[in-house]
Enzyme design. Structure first.
Site, PDB file in Angstrom:
ATOM      1  NE  ARG A 230      48.530 -18.732 -16.385  1.00 43.67           N
ATOM      2  CZ  ARG A 230      47.400 -19.433 -16.447  1.00 43.67           C
ATOM      3  NH1 ARG A 230      47.167 -20.406 -15.572  1.00 43.67           N
ATOM      4  NH2 ARG A 230      46.500 -19.194 -17.379  1.00 43.67           N
ATOM      5  CD  GLU A 259      51.804 -25.150 -16.882  1.00 47.02           C
ATOM      6  OE1 GLU A 259      50.846 -25.360 -17.653  1.00 47.02           O
ATOM      7  OE2 GLU A 259      51.676 -24.583 -15.802  1.00 47.02           O
ATOM      8  CG  HIS A 278      47.595 -25.994 -16.248  1.00 48.11           C
ATOM      9  ND1 HIS A 278      48.412 -24.938 -16.564  1.00 48.11           N
ATOM     10  CD2 HIS A 278      46.376 -25.446 -16.014  1.00 48.11           C
ATOM     11  CE1 HIS A 278      47.718 -23.813 -16.532  1.00 48.11           C
ATOM     12  NE2 HIS A 278      46.474 -24.099 -16.187  1.00 48.11           N
TER      13      HIS A 278
HETATM   14  P1  NAP Z   1      40.532 -12.721 -11.223  1.00 47.37           P
HETATM   15  O1  NAP Z   1      39.054 -12.851 -11.087  1.00 47.37           O
HETATM   16  O2  NAP Z   1      41.077 -11.706 -12.161  1.00 47.37           O
HETATM   17  O3  NAP Z   1      41.092 -12.461  -9.754  1.00 47.37           O
HETATM   18  C1  NAP Z   1      42.421 -12.132  -9.503  1.00 47.37           C
HETATM   19  C2  NAP Z   1      42.562 -11.832  -8.022  1.00 47.37           C
HETATM   20  O4  NAP Z   1      43.938 -11.573  -7.738  1.00 47.37           O
HETATM   21  C3  NAP Z   1      41.774 -10.601  -7.583  1.00 47.37           C
HETATM   22  O5  NAP Z   1      41.228 -10.811  -6.309  1.00 47.37           O
HETATM   23  C4  NAP Z   1      42.854  -9.525  -7.517  1.00 47.37           C
HETATM   24  O6  NAP Z   1      42.587  -8.506  -6.574  1.00 47.37           O
HETATM   25  C5  NAP Z   1      44.043 -10.336  -7.053  1.00 47.37           C
HETATM   26  N1  NAP Z   1      45.303  -9.685  -7.391  1.00 47.37           N
HETATM   27  C6  NAP Z   1      45.830  -9.458  -8.618  1.00 47.37           C
HETATM   28  N2  NAP Z   1      47.018  -8.832  -8.515  1.00 47.37           N
HETATM   29  C7  NAP Z   1      47.232  -8.654  -7.196  1.00 47.37           C
HETATM   30  C8  NAP Z   1      48.271  -8.052  -6.455  1.00 47.37           C
HETATM   31  N3  NAP Z   1      49.330  -7.506  -7.050  1.00 47.37           N
HETATM   32  N4  NAP Z   1      48.157  -8.032  -5.102  1.00 47.37           N
HETATM   33  C9  NAP Z   1      47.068  -8.571  -4.488  1.00 47.37           C
HETATM   34  N5  NAP Z   1      46.058  -9.158  -5.137  1.00 47.37           N
HETATM   35  C10 NAP Z   1      46.136  -9.197  -6.480  1.00 47.37           C
HETATM   36  O7  NAP Z   1      41.185 -14.111 -11.634  1.00 47.37           O
HETATM   37  P2  NAP Z   1      40.579 -15.582 -11.420  1.00 47.37           P
HETATM   38  O8  NAP Z   1      39.499 -15.852 -12.400  1.00 47.37           O
HETATM   39  O9  NAP Z   1      40.278 -15.760  -9.996  1.00 47.37           O
HETATM   40  O10 NAP Z   1      41.831 -16.465 -11.863  1.00 47.37           O
HETATM   41  C11 NAP Z   1      43.093 -16.382 -11.201  1.00 47.37           C
HETATM   42  C12 NAP Z   1      44.141 -17.111 -11.989  1.00 47.37           C
HETATM   43  O11 NAP Z   1      43.901 -18.524 -11.940  1.00 47.37           O
HETATM   44  C13 NAP Z   1      44.130 -16.826 -13.489  1.00 47.37           C
HETATM   45  O12 NAP Z   1      44.792 -15.608 -13.763  1.00 47.37           O
HETATM   46  C14 NAP Z   1      44.881 -18.029 -14.043  1.00 47.37           C
HETATM   47  O13 NAP Z   1      46.250 -17.751 -14.011  1.00 47.37           O
HETATM   48  C15 NAP Z   1      44.616 -19.123 -13.016  1.00 47.37           C
HETATM   49  N6  NAP Z   1      43.844 -20.268 -13.529  1.00 47.37           N
HETATM   50  C16 NAP Z   1      44.363 -21.519 -13.345  1.00 47.37           C
HETATM   51  C17 NAP Z   1      43.647 -22.626 -13.790  1.00 47.37           C
HETATM   52  C18 NAP Z   1      44.187 -24.034 -13.590  1.00 47.37           C
HETATM   53  O14 NAP Z   1      43.584 -24.994 -14.065  1.00 47.37           O
HETATM   54  N7  NAP Z   1      45.290 -24.214 -12.891  1.00 47.37           N
HETATM   55  C19 NAP Z   1      42.399 -22.462 -14.401  1.00 47.37           C
HETATM   56  C20 NAP Z   1      41.914 -21.184 -14.579  1.00 47.37           C
HETATM   57  C21 NAP Z   1      42.636 -20.084 -14.137  1.00 47.37           C
HETATM   58  P3  NAP Z   1      41.289  -7.532  -6.712  1.00 47.37           P
HETATM   59  O15 NAP Z   1      40.096  -8.434  -6.469  1.00 47.37           O
HETATM   60  O16 NAP Z   1      41.456  -6.553  -5.636  1.00 47.37           O
HETATM   61  O17 NAP Z   1      41.335  -6.997  -8.118  1.00 47.37           O
END
Ligand code: NAP
Length: 315
Positions: A230, A259, A278
Site C-alpha cells: 500500500r 490511485e 497496481h
Molecule cells: P497478511 O497475511 O495479513 O500479512 C500481513 C503481514 O504483515 C503479517 O506478517 C503481519 O505480521 C505483518 N504486519 C502487520 N502489521 C505489522 C506491524 N505493525 N509490524 C510488523 N509486522 C506487521 O497480508 P497479505 O495477504 O500478506 O497481504 C499484505 C498486503 O498486500 C495486503 O494488506 C494488501 O495491502 C497488499 N496486496 C497488494 C496487492 C497488489 O497487487 N499490489 C495484491 C494483494 C494484496 P504477523 O504475521 O505477525 O501478524
C-alpha cells in the site's frame, strides 16, 4: 425451497461484475448470487453474507442482516477504513495462487534491481558501453517487511533463488528458515542490513508512513526499494529526498497513496522510479471463485466461515 440470496456488491464495471456473478452461480448452483442493485429492498434482510469487491459502503450497509462478507481482494484496507464498527465479519481472499503471483513479482523485480537493469537502461540511452561487477544472489540481502500470506511466499521464493532473506513481522516467526525480526529494533536491523527492502505489510495505523526519513537514514547507501502492498506505508516526501540524496538507488512502486497515480505526480518521471499500475498480484477469477465457493459451501453446511479480519489489529 428458495436458494439463499447472496448480493454481489462492487464498483467494478458492470460487465466485470456480470462475469463474476455468472462464474459464481455456475460453481454454486445451490445459491443465488445477484448484483446488489437488482435486489429489492424487501429481500435484503434475508441475506446472511455478501461477496464484495470495493463495495460502496452505503450499499453494503443497506444489507442489515449480514453475518459475514467475503472480499474478492486479498487487501481489505479500504473496506476496513470505510466502515466503522461493522456488524459483520470481513473475510479477505486468501489464495495460494495469488501468493505465488506476488512471489513471482517480488523475485522478478528483485532481479531487476540486483542485476542493475535501471543502470543499464540509462547507459543504453547514452550509448554508453560499461560493464559493472555482477554479484551473486548470495551476496544480496533482501529484507521482506510483512511475513503474511504474500510476504512469506515471496521470502521463500527469494531464498530458493539464493538471496539472503531477512523478514519482519508483528509476531515472532519460528522455523521459517530465514532470519526473522520483530518490533522497532528488529525493523532497524532489517532495514540497515538490506540491499533491497520489499514492503508487503497491510496499511494500518501502525504502518502508515512507516518508511519515513528516520528509516531511510538507516538504509544502506544505494539500496533498492520495492513497495507492492500500500502506498501510504511510505512517506512520499521522504522517499523523494532519499532518492535525491542517493540513499535509495531505485524504487519499484506498484501502489500509491492515490490511485491511479495523478499525472502531475513527480514519481511518474523520476529517473530512479519504476511506476507500475497496481499489477503485482491481481485476483485471478478462476482460483478466487473456487476459494469463495468452498468458503460459502462450508458456511451453509456448518455455519462456520474462514478466519476474519481482526479489526483491533487492522488486518
Ligand atoms: P497478511 O497475511 O495479513 O500479512 C500481513 C503481514 O504483515 C503479517 O506478517 C503481519 O505480521 C505483518 N504486519 C502487520 N502489521 C505489522 C506491524 N505493525 N509490524 C510488523 N509486522 C506487521 O497480508 P497479505 O495477504 O500478506 O497481504 C499484505 C498486503 O498486500 C495486503 O494488506 C494488501 O495491502 C497488499 N496486496 C497488494 C496487492 C497488489 O497487487 N499490489 C495484491 C494483494 C494484496 P504477523 O504475521 O505477525 O501478524
Amino acid at each position: 425451497m428458495t436458494k439463499p440470496l447472496i448480493p454481489f456488491i462492487s464498483q467494478l464495471p458492470l460487465v466485470e461484475q456480470l462475469q463474476w456473478v455468472e462464474r459464481l452461480n455456475q460453481l454454486m448452483p445451490n445459491v443465488n448470487v445477484t448484483i446488489a442493485s437488482a435486489i429489492e429492498a424487501i429481500d435484503k434482510s434475508q441475506c446472511e453474507l455478501a461477496i464484495v469487491a470495493n463495495p460502496l459502503p452505503e450499499e453494503l450497509l443497506s444489507f442489515t442482516h449480514l453475518i459475514w462478507v467475503q472480499s474478492l481482494w486479498a487487501g481489505v484496507e479500504r473496506l476496513v477504513s470505510e466502515i466503522e464498527n461493522p456488524s459483520f465479519e470481513i473475510v479477505r481472499l486468501v489464495d495460494p495462487c495469488l501468493a505465488q503471483t506476488m512471489a513471482d513479482a517480488v523475485v522478478a523485480w528483485s532481479y531487476y534491481l540486483h542485476r542493475d537493469m535501471p543502470l543499464y537502461a540509462s547507459q543504453q540511452k547514452n550509448k554508453h558501453w560499461l560493464q559493472h561487477r555482477v554479484s551473486l544472489t548470495t551476496e544480496c540481502t533482501i529484507g521482506v517487511l510483512g511475513l503474511g500470506e504474500l510476504g512469506l511466499a515471496s521470502a521463500k521464493k527469494l531464498a530458493l533463488n539464493g538471496f539472503n532473506v531477512l523478514g519482519w513481522s508483528q509476531q515472532e516467526k519460528a522455523g521459517e528458515n530465514m532470519q526473522c525480526y520483530v518490533g522497532p529494533s528488529g525493523l532497524h536491523q532489517v532495514i540497515s542490513q538490506s540491499d533491497i527492502v520489499v514492503i508487503l505489510l497491510p496499511l494500518t495505523d501502525k504502518t502508515t508512513d512507516l518508511l519515513d526519513k528516520t528509516l531511510f537514514s538507516l538504509m544502506k547507501s544505494g539500496a533498492g526499494l520495492i513497495n507492492f502492498s500500500r502506498g501510504k506505508i511510505i512517506n512520499d516526501n521522504d522517499l523523494m529526498s532519499a532518492l535525491t540524496n542517493g540513499i535509495i538507488s531505485h524504487a519499484v512502486l506498484d501502489v500509491f497513496a492515490q490511485e491511479p497515480l495523478p499525472v502531475e505526480n513527480s514519481l511518474w518521471s523520476h529517473p530512479n522510479v519504476t511506476v507500475l499500475p497496481h499489477i503485482s498480484a491481481p485476483t485471478n477469477i478462476d482460483t478466487a471463485c473456487n476459494i469463495v465457493k468452498n468458503n460459502i459451501d462450508e458456511f451453509f453446511l456448518t455455519r462456520q466461515f474462514p478466519p476474519s479480519i481482526d479489526l483491533a489489529k487492522g488486518y
